[in-house]
Motif scaffolding. Structure first.
Motif, PDB file in Angstrom:
ATOM      1  N   LYS A 145       8.583 -71.217  11.527  1.00 14.48           N
ATOM      2  CA  LYS A 145       8.082 -69.791  12.281  1.00 14.48           C
ATOM      3  C   LYS A 145       6.805 -70.280  13.164  1.00 14.48           C
ATOM      4  O   LYS A 145       6.253 -69.081  13.694  1.00 14.48           O
ATOM      5  CB  LYS A 145       7.774 -68.850  11.066  1.00 14.48           C
ATOM      6  CG  LYS A 145       9.088 -68.528  10.327  1.00 14.48           C
ATOM      7  CD  LYS A 145       8.720 -67.455   9.417  1.00 14.48           C
ATOM      8  CE  LYS A 145       9.602 -66.852   8.419  1.00 14.48           C
ATOM      9  NZ  LYS A 145       9.524 -65.708   7.906  1.00 14.48           N
ATOM     10  N   HIS A 146       6.622 -71.278  13.263  1.00 12.76           N
ATOM     11  CA  HIS A 146       5.564 -71.627  14.329  1.00 12.76           C
ATOM     12  C   HIS A 146       4.001 -71.275  13.845  1.00 12.76           C
ATOM     13  O   HIS A 146       3.325 -70.910  14.732  1.00 12.76           O
ATOM     14  CB  HIS A 146       5.965 -71.206  15.819  1.00 12.76           C
ATOM     15  CG  HIS A 146       6.935 -72.313  16.503  1.00 12.76           C
ATOM     16  ND1 HIS A 146       6.982 -72.376  17.608  1.00 12.76           N
ATOM     17  CD2 HIS A 146       8.100 -72.871  15.913  1.00 12.76           C
ATOM     18  CE1 HIS A 146       8.086 -72.997  17.990  1.00 12.76           C
ATOM     19  NE2 HIS A 146       8.418 -73.325  16.807  1.00 12.76           N
ATOM     20  N   GLN A 147       3.772 -70.840  12.759  1.00 11.12           N
ATOM     21  CA  GLN A 147       2.676 -70.592  12.170  1.00 11.12           C
ATOM     22  C   GLN A 147       1.806 -71.790  11.497  1.00 11.12           C
ATOM     23  O   GLN A 147       1.809 -71.936  10.391  1.00 11.12           O
ATOM     24  CB  GLN A 147       2.997 -69.431  10.733  1.00 11.12           C
ATOM     25  CG  GLN A 147       3.512 -68.168  11.389  1.00 11.12           C
ATOM     26  CD  GLN A 147       4.072 -67.251  10.225  1.00 11.12           C
ATOM     27  OE1 GLN A 147       4.059 -67.663   9.024  1.00 11.12           O
ATOM     28  NE2 GLN A 147       4.917 -66.201  10.621  1.00 11.12           N
ATOM     29  N   ILE A 148       1.228 -72.361  12.470  1.00 11.75           N
ATOM     30  CA  ILE A 148       0.449 -73.580  12.051  1.00 11.75           C
ATOM     31  C   ILE A 148      -0.901 -73.440  12.652  1.00 11.75           C
ATOM     32  O   ILE A 148      -1.714 -74.473  12.629  1.00 11.75           O
ATOM     33  CB  ILE A 148       1.058 -74.603  12.904  1.00 11.75           C
ATOM     34  CG1 ILE A 148       0.786 -74.445  14.390  1.00 11.75           C
ATOM     35  CG2 ILE A 148       2.508 -74.872  12.622  1.00 11.75           C
ATOM     36  CD1 ILE A 148       1.534 -75.762  15.166  1.00 11.75           C
ATOM     37  N   LYS A 149      -1.539 -72.179  12.891  1.00 10.82           N
ATOM     38  CA  LYS A 149      -2.664 -72.096  13.227  1.00 10.82           C
ATOM     39  C   LYS A 149      -4.026 -72.719  12.020  1.00 10.82           C
ATOM     40  O   LYS A 149      -4.903 -73.319  12.550  1.00 10.82           O
ATOM     41  CB  LYS A 149      -3.262 -70.519  13.715  1.00 10.82           C
ATOM     42  CG  LYS A 149      -4.666 -70.390  14.105  1.00 10.82           C
ATOM     43  CD  LYS A 149      -4.717 -68.829  14.554  1.00 10.82           C
ATOM     44  CE  LYS A 149      -6.344 -68.771  15.083  1.00 10.82           C
ATOM     45  NZ  LYS A 149      -6.458 -67.413  15.720  1.00 10.82           N
ATOM     46  N   PRO A 150      -3.608 -72.522  10.805  1.00 12.00           N
ATOM     47  CA  PRO A 150      -4.630 -72.990   9.924  1.00 12.00           C
ATOM     48  C   PRO A 150      -4.655 -74.579   9.942  1.00 12.00           C
ATOM     49  O   PRO A 150      -5.863 -75.202   9.759  1.00 12.00           O
ATOM     50  CB  PRO A 150      -4.122 -72.499   8.514  1.00 12.00           C
ATOM     51  CG  PRO A 150      -3.047 -71.243   8.926  1.00 12.00           C
ATOM     52  CD  PRO A 150      -2.796 -71.611  10.251  1.00 12.00           C
ATOM     53  N   LEU A 151      -3.756 -75.362  10.437  1.00 13.54           N
ATOM     54  CA  LEU A 151      -3.359 -76.682  10.574  1.00 13.54           C
ATOM     55  C   LEU A 151      -4.274 -77.079  11.523  1.00 13.54           C
ATOM     56  O   LEU A 151      -5.277 -78.140  11.733  1.00 13.54           O
ATOM     57  CB  LEU A 151      -2.292 -77.231  10.477  1.00 13.54           C
ATOM     58  CG  LEU A 151      -2.177 -78.535  10.745  1.00 13.54           C
ATOM     59  CD1 LEU A 151      -2.787 -79.414   9.762  1.00 13.54           C
ATOM     60  CD2 LEU A 151      -0.688 -78.982  10.909  1.00 13.54           C
ATOM     61  N   ILE A 152      -4.234 -76.456  12.757  1.00 16.07           N
ATOM     62  CA  ILE A 152      -4.831 -76.382  14.047  1.00 16.07           C
ATOM     63  C   ILE A 152      -6.442 -76.639  13.894  1.00 16.07           C
ATOM     64  O   ILE A 152      -7.402 -77.301  14.378  1.00 16.07           O
ATOM     65  CB  ILE A 152      -4.443 -75.619  15.152  1.00 16.07           C
ATOM     66  CG1 ILE A 152      -3.127 -76.132  15.570  1.00 16.07           C
ATOM     67  CG2 ILE A 152      -5.464 -75.995  16.331  1.00 16.07           C
ATOM     68  CD1 ILE A 152      -2.425 -75.169  16.465  1.00 16.07           C
TER      69      ILE A 152
END
Length: 434
Positions: free
Chosen positions: A341-348
């Motif tokens: 779902k392209h929810q990767i902000k925490p990883l960034i």
């Protein structure tokens, strides 16, 4: 120096091309085949006319003159702006070579600028870095170096060491002089401690600048089918890696680059780590461990919190739980994302934290170059060695020799003490015409 010539723009069809010439007698040579006499040119000027071989016109051109020493190389320089056709360029270059010029080698124009003291080696390397940079943030750092602002950071240390050594050597050679400042061990220790503090700061800023300039290698690893390829696609926002439900789909390293907040991430999607009887898949797993070894950051992707761990030896590992939308009970110890779902902000955010580049690094000159950083680290090490000898009451004349070694290392950053082989290697990386 002998006159050299090269095409300074790419050999592609375009509106204009630029042919660059530098060296002795270039104005006289060009005048022999140009409809305007520039043989006695004494100032920067712009001319319009025709390049011709005897009576045959090759091209209608604009010609710029830069008499020495007010030119890029410090020599007489001419730039011929032609219509953008390689046939025209080649004919003009062949004509000039027939009149005594030769083709320039890679980086020879910038090499001459360095040898003629128009720029130092830090600025020279910045020229090539500027040509090859791929992001705006790195461009800013490189521009500082090109303008000479990076070199200025080290000038107080260079000046201070010169002053310290000169006074020390006068004390050794002429002890009878009463009007010369006496240099004792306390002065040496205080000065070196001050310079070491600044050098350590330059190293820290340089390492951050190098990350901004060169980027960070990020290896995405984990067991098969945890979403590594999906995560790569989510980062670069395109379907570059093949995604299936079949374990072992990724057999080779798939790469992708993305700029995150001014830092280029060189992403490596790797083969899933597991024991397999498939020979090709095992080769892929070996490549995964190779990627881990040379990565700056490792993203270890899991589907479940209690998943059996994979043996990963690396100082910078970020453990991430994928498919967060399917996990009901989350804790505060893990990073949760949903690659699909392209929810990767925490990883960034986690990658930025691990990389540790401060916001000030983007707007501050720094020695963001492997050669320069290596010499700064060597200087730091030499200071420790000198301080150790000072504390051991080593004879002062030996301390003077060690201080000279330190000064030469600092000067080598500017290129003042760089060997001919080193400078040739640096300029060989440049394109012809630069």
């Amino acid at each position: 120096m002998e006159p050299i010539i090269a095409l300074a723009t790419p050999p592609l069809k375009s509106a204009l091309h630029i042919i660059r010439i530098s060296g002795t007698n270039v104005f006289k040579i060009v005048s022999s085949c140009f409809t305007v006499d520039i043989s006695k040119e004494k100032k920067r000027n712009i001319h319009f006319g025709y390049i011709q071989n005897k009576s045959r016109v090759i091209d209608q051109v604009v010609l710029l003159t830069y008499p020495h020493p007010h030119s890029y190389t410090g020599e007489d320089v001419a730039e011929i702006i032609t219509h953008g056709n390689v046939l025209i360029d080649n004919e003009i270059i062949d004509l000039m070579i027939s009149k005594g010029m030769r083709m320039a080698t890679n980086g020879e124009f910038t090499s001459r600028a360095y040898l003629n003291h128009k720029i130092d080696l830090v600025q020279a390397e910045a020229v090539n870095d500027l040509i090859n940079t791929t992001n705006q943030e790195a461009k800013q750092i490189i521009t500082y170096a090109l303008k000479g602002e990076t070199s200025k950071l080290l000038l107080p240390i260079k000046k201070g060491l010169l002053d310290l050594i000169s006074n020390l050597e006068v004390n050794i050679d002429y002890p009878e002089y009463q009007d010369i400042e006496k240099v004792n061990r306390k002065r040496i220790k205080n000065d070196l401690a001050k310079y070491q503090k600044e050098i350590k700061k330059l190293i820290a800023h340089g390492e951050e600048g190098l990350i901004i300039k060169d980027g960070v290698k990020v290896a995405i690893v984990g067991k098969p089918n945890v979403g590594k390829s999906t995560l790569l696609n989510a980062f670069i926002k395109q379907d570059k890696a093949i995604v299936t439900n079949i374990p072992g789909t990724t057999r080779d390293i798939v790469e992708g680059d993305v700029n995150i907040g001014g830092i280029t991430l060189h992403l490596l999607d790797t083969a899933g780590i597991r024991n397999s009887k498939n020979v090709i898949e095992n080769i892929g797993v070996k490549k995964t461990y190779h990627a881990i070894k040379y990565a700056d950051v490792v993203v270890y992707l899991k589907n479940q919190i209690n998943e059996a761990p994979v043996d990963i030896k690396h100082p910078r590992v970020i453990t991430v739980i994928n498919k967060a939308d399917l996990i009901k009970h989350k804790d505060n110890k893990h990073i949760y994302i949903s690659a699909k779902k392209h929810q990767i902000k925490p990883l960034i955010t986690a990658i930025k934290k691990v990389v540790g580049v401060s916001s000030q690094s983007y707007n501050h000159p720094s020695f963001a170059n492997t050669r320069e950083l290596g010499l700064l680290k060597r200087s730091d090490k030499l200071i420790n060695e000198i301080l150790n000898e000072v504390n051991k009451n080593t004879p002062i004349d030996i301390i003077a020799v060690l201080l000279n070694n330190l000064l030469n290392t600092v000067l080598e950053i500017f290129g003042d003490k760089a060997s001919l082989d080193l400078t040739q290697e640096i300029f060989s990386r440049f394109c012809v015409g630069k």
